[in-house]
Design a protein around this motif. Structure first.
Motif, short mmCIF file in Angstrom:
data_model
loop_
_atom_site.label_atom_id
_atom_site.label_comp_id
_atom_site.label_asym_id
_atom_site.label_seq_id
_atom_site.Cartn_x
_atom_site.Cartn_y
_atom_site.Cartn_z
N VAL A 3 0.86 -1.18 0.00
CA VAL A 3 0.00 0.00 0.00
C VAL A 3 0.89 1.23 0.00
CG1 VAL A 3 -1.78 1.30 1.20
CG2 VAL A 3 -1.82 -1.18 1.27
N ARG A 4 0.61 2.15 -0.90
CA ARG A 4 1.41 3.37 -0.94
C ARG A 4 0.52 4.59 -1.09
NH1 ARG A 4 2.61 5.34 -6.08
NH2 ARG A 4 2.06 4.03 -7.86
N THR A 5 1.08 5.72 -0.67
CA THR A 5 0.40 7.00 -0.83
C THR A 5 0.62 7.51 -2.24
OG1 THR A 5 0.67 7.52 1.51
CG2 THR A 5 0.21 9.35 0.00
N VAL A 6 -0.46 7.88 -2.90
CA VAL A 6 -0.41 8.30 -4.29
C VAL A 6 -0.09 9.79 -4.36
CG1 VAL A 6 -1.82 8.58 -6.37
CG2 VAL A 6 -1.98 6.49 -5.02
N THR A 7 0.72 10.18 -5.34
CA THR A 7 1.05 11.58 -5.57
C THR A 7 0.40 12.07 -6.86
OG1 THR A 7 3.05 11.18 -6.88
CG2 THR A 7 3.29 11.14 -4.47
N ASP A 8 0.54 13.35 -7.12
CA ASP A 8 -0.03 13.92 -8.35
C ASP A 8 0.56 13.27 -9.60
OD1 ASP A 8 -1.50 15.55 -6.71
OD2 ASP A 8 -0.38 17.38 -7.14
N ASN A 9 1.76 12.74 -9.50
CA ASN A 9 2.39 12.09 -10.66
C ASN A 9 1.70 10.78 -11.03
OD1 ASN A 9 4.36 14.10 -10.87
ND2 ASN A 9 5.72 13.07 -9.43
N ASP A 10 0.86 10.27 -10.12
CA ASP A 10 0.18 8.99 -10.37
C ASP A 10 -1.23 9.17 -10.92
OD1 ASP A 10 2.25 7.26 -9.25
OD2 ASP A 10 1.70 8.13 -7.31
N GLN A 11 -1.61 10.40 -11.28
CA GLN A 11 -2.99 10.66 -11.67
C GLN A 11 -3.46 9.78 -12.82
OE1 GLN A 11 -4.05 14.77 -12.25
NE2 GLN A 11 -5.93 14.29 -13.35
N VAL A 12 -2.62 9.63 -13.84
CA VAL A 12 -3.03 8.84 -15.01
C VAL A 12 -3.27 7.39 -14.61
CG1 VAL A 12 -2.31 7.97 -17.26
CG2 VAL A 12 -1.89 10.36 -16.66
N ALA A 13 -2.36 6.82 -13.82
CA ALA A 13 -2.51 5.43 -13.40
C ALA A 13 -3.73 5.26 -12.49
CB ALA A 13 -1.23 4.97 -12.67
N TRP A 14 -3.94 6.23 -11.59
CA TRP A 14 -5.11 6.18 -10.70
C TRP A 14 -6.40 6.14 -11.51
CZ3 TRP A 14 -5.85 6.62 -5.21
CH2 TRP A 14 -7.16 6.89 -4.83
N ASP A 15 -6.54 7.09 -12.44
CA ASP A 15 -7.79 7.18 -13.21
C ASP A 15 -7.98 5.97 -14.11
OD1 ASP A 15 -8.64 9.53 -12.06
OD2 ASP A 15 -7.76 10.82 -13.59
N ALA A 16 -6.89 5.40 -14.62
CA ALA A 16 -7.01 4.21 -15.45
C ALA A 16 -7.56 3.04 -14.64
CB ALA A 16 -5.64 3.85 -16.03
N ALA A 26 -17.96 9.09 -10.40
CA ALA A 26 -17.26 10.31 -10.82
C ALA A 26 -16.31 10.81 -9.75
CB ALA A 26 -18.28 11.40 -11.17
N TYR A 27 -16.67 10.59 -8.48
CA TYR A 27 -15.92 11.19 -7.37
C TYR A 27 -14.69 10.39 -6.99
CZ TYR A 27 -20.36 13.51 -7.43
OH TYR A 27 -21.47 14.19 -7.85
N HIS A 28 -14.49 9.25 -7.64
CA HIS A 28 -13.24 8.51 -7.47
C HIS A 28 -12.15 9.06 -8.38
CE1 HIS A 28 -15.89 5.40 -5.59
NE2 HIS A 28 -14.82 5.23 -4.84
N GLN A 29 -12.52 9.88 -9.35
CA GLN A 29 -11.51 10.46 -10.24
C GLN A 29 -10.51 11.30 -9.44
OE1 GLN A 29 -13.32 11.70 -14.36
NE2 GLN A 29 -14.82 12.18 -12.77
N PHE A 30 -9.26 11.29 -9.87
CA PHE A 30 -8.21 11.99 -9.15
C PHE A 30 -8.45 13.50 -9.11
CE2 PHE A 30 -3.97 13.51 -8.13
CZ PHE A 30 -3.54 12.58 -7.20
N LYS A 31 -9.17 14.02 -10.10
CA LYS A 31 -9.42 15.46 -10.13
C LYS A 31 -10.17 15.96 -8.90
CE LYS A 31 -9.26 16.38 -15.10
NZ LYS A 31 -10.00 16.85 -16.29
N TRP A 32 -10.90 15.07 -8.23
CA TRP A 32 -11.62 15.52 -7.04
C TRP A 32 -10.68 15.83 -5.89
CZ3 TRP A 32 -16.23 17.54 -6.50
CH2 TRP A 32 -17.11 17.40 -7.58
N LYS A 33 -9.52 15.22 -5.87
CA LYS A 33 -8.50 15.61 -4.90
C LYS A 33 -8.09 17.05 -5.15
CE LYS A 33 -3.90 14.22 -3.19
NZ LYS A 33 -3.09 15.41 -3.54
N THR A 34 -7.85 17.38 -6.41
CA THR A 34 -7.48 18.74 -6.79
C THR A 34 -8.60 19.73 -6.47
OG1 THR A 34 -6.11 17.86 -8.59
CG2 THR A 34 -6.72 20.19 -8.71
N ILE A 35 -9.83 19.36 -6.81
CA ILE A 35 -10.97 20.25 -6.58
C ILE A 35 -11.11 20.57 -5.10
CG2 ILE A 35 -13.51 20.35 -6.60
CD1 ILE A 35 -13.34 18.72 -9.26
#
Length: 343
Positions: A3-16, A26-35
């Motif tokens: 288990v690891r903490t995800v960073t902004d660099n992992d956004q593409v892998a997260w959303d995939a 929709a709210y599992h998308q990484f953009k909601w962290k940014t919002i």
């Protein structure tokens, strides 16, 4: 299983991973962290499980919220309807729960709240006080219209007789939307979000959002923000001015949204969460929407009871009554600093 903490660099892998996971929203998308970080300043703890081959097996978005008035907790995901665990197997889910409990202790948080849609996780304390209302859409607008009863069809036609006009747009309608939304929240006795929050939603989700408005003599009297993801469109925020209730502007608003959904090939329309047989439940039910159980689940210290941070808690009754008497302009100033701490 790591288990690891995800960073902004992992956004593409997260959303995939989210896109292929069962139960994704929709709210599992990484953009909601940014919002949420941009709008409210709350820190996101986004966790992922990865197997020995480097393949993602699960994700859990967590937002840390802390205030002297409302407490210290982690929520997946605050301010919206859904969140919680997404995992391919039970081992990944258990690993994420263990990691979430570790984050809870490190943050000194009282609890972790997981807003699961449809399927809860076995063994967790659970509250099942809310449902979401889902309409399975017909293949064409005409078929959908014929599925409505005569009373609903009359209520949809009624706004036209009073000269109401629908409009679909984007950020250019934000001021009108917010004027209506802020007034409605005041009338309900609820602090209003800052306009910045909605601007950030529309900006970050520019390709999957609209504002749908209803005008009377040029003035916006009802409006909602529509978001889409996968095969579903939803309106998580919608309001109308109570003075125009007899004109049925909400019926025009939702009919425009449903036509938009069908015209763009979506299969479902999500009316959002309700308490069964209370408030807006019956309004949503009349459209043919069916309730889908929500499971709000918790990680708690041993011996602790489920949290009671909701408007029906008696300790908030007086505050709600006072808020309803405040000028709307004042609530727009003092509401956002309060509501940023209410998940």
């Amino acid at each position: 299983m790591n288990v690891r903490t995800v960073t902004d660099n992992d956004q593409v892998a997260w959303d995939a991973f989210v896109l292929k996971a069962d139960g994704c929203t929709a709210y599992h998308q990484f953009k909601w962290k940014t919002i949420i970080e941009k709008s409210f300043g709350h820190e996101g703890h986004y966790l992922a499980t990865v197997d020995e081959d480097g393949e993602w097996q699960g994700v859990l978005p967590l937002i840390h919220m802390k205030s002297s008035l409302f407490g210290n907790f982690l929520v997946s995901v605050p301010f919206v309807n859904y969140g919680g665990l997404l995992c391919l197997n039970a081992v990944a889910g258990e690993a994420l729960l263990v990691a979430a409990e570790k984050v809870r202790r490190e943050c000194g948080a009282d609890h972790v709240e997981l807003r699961h849609l449809r399927n809860g996780f076995d063994g967790l304390p659970t509250r099942q006080h809310k449902v979401t209302m889902i309409l399975e859409l017909a293949g064409t607008v005409d078929e959908q219209w014929q599925a409505f009863n005569a009373k609903l069809r009359n209520q949809i036609r009624k706004p036209e007789k009073f000269g109401l006009v629908p409009e679909i747009g984007h950020v250019e309608l934000l001021d009108g939307f917010y004027d209506v939304f802020a007034r409605n929240m005041r009338d309900l006795g609820t602090p209003v979000y800052a306009k910045k929050f909605f601007y950030t939603v529309l900006d970050e989700l520019a390709d999957s959002s609209h504002i749908i408005a209803v005008r009377h003599e040029g003035r916006i009297i009802a409006a909602g923000i529509a978001l889409w993801f996968g095969d579903t469109i939803e309106i998580p925020w919608a309001s109308s001015i109570a003075d125009f209730k007899n004109f049925c502007p909400n019926n025009m608003l939702y009919w425009e949204a449903i036509k938009l959904a069908i015209g763009n090939g979506f299969n479902k329309f999500d009316f959002g969460r309700s308490t069964p047989h209370e408030g807006t439940y019956n309004f949503k039910k009349q459209w043919g929407a069916e309730p889908v159980q929500l499971y709000w689940q918790y990680l708690l210290p041993k011996g602790e009871t489920l949290p009671e941070l909701n408007p029906k808690n008696p300790k908030f009754e007086l505050a709600i009554k006072v808020w309803q008497k405040l000028p709307v302009g004042l609530t727009r100033l003092i509401g956002p600093p309060i509501v940023r701490n209410i998940p």
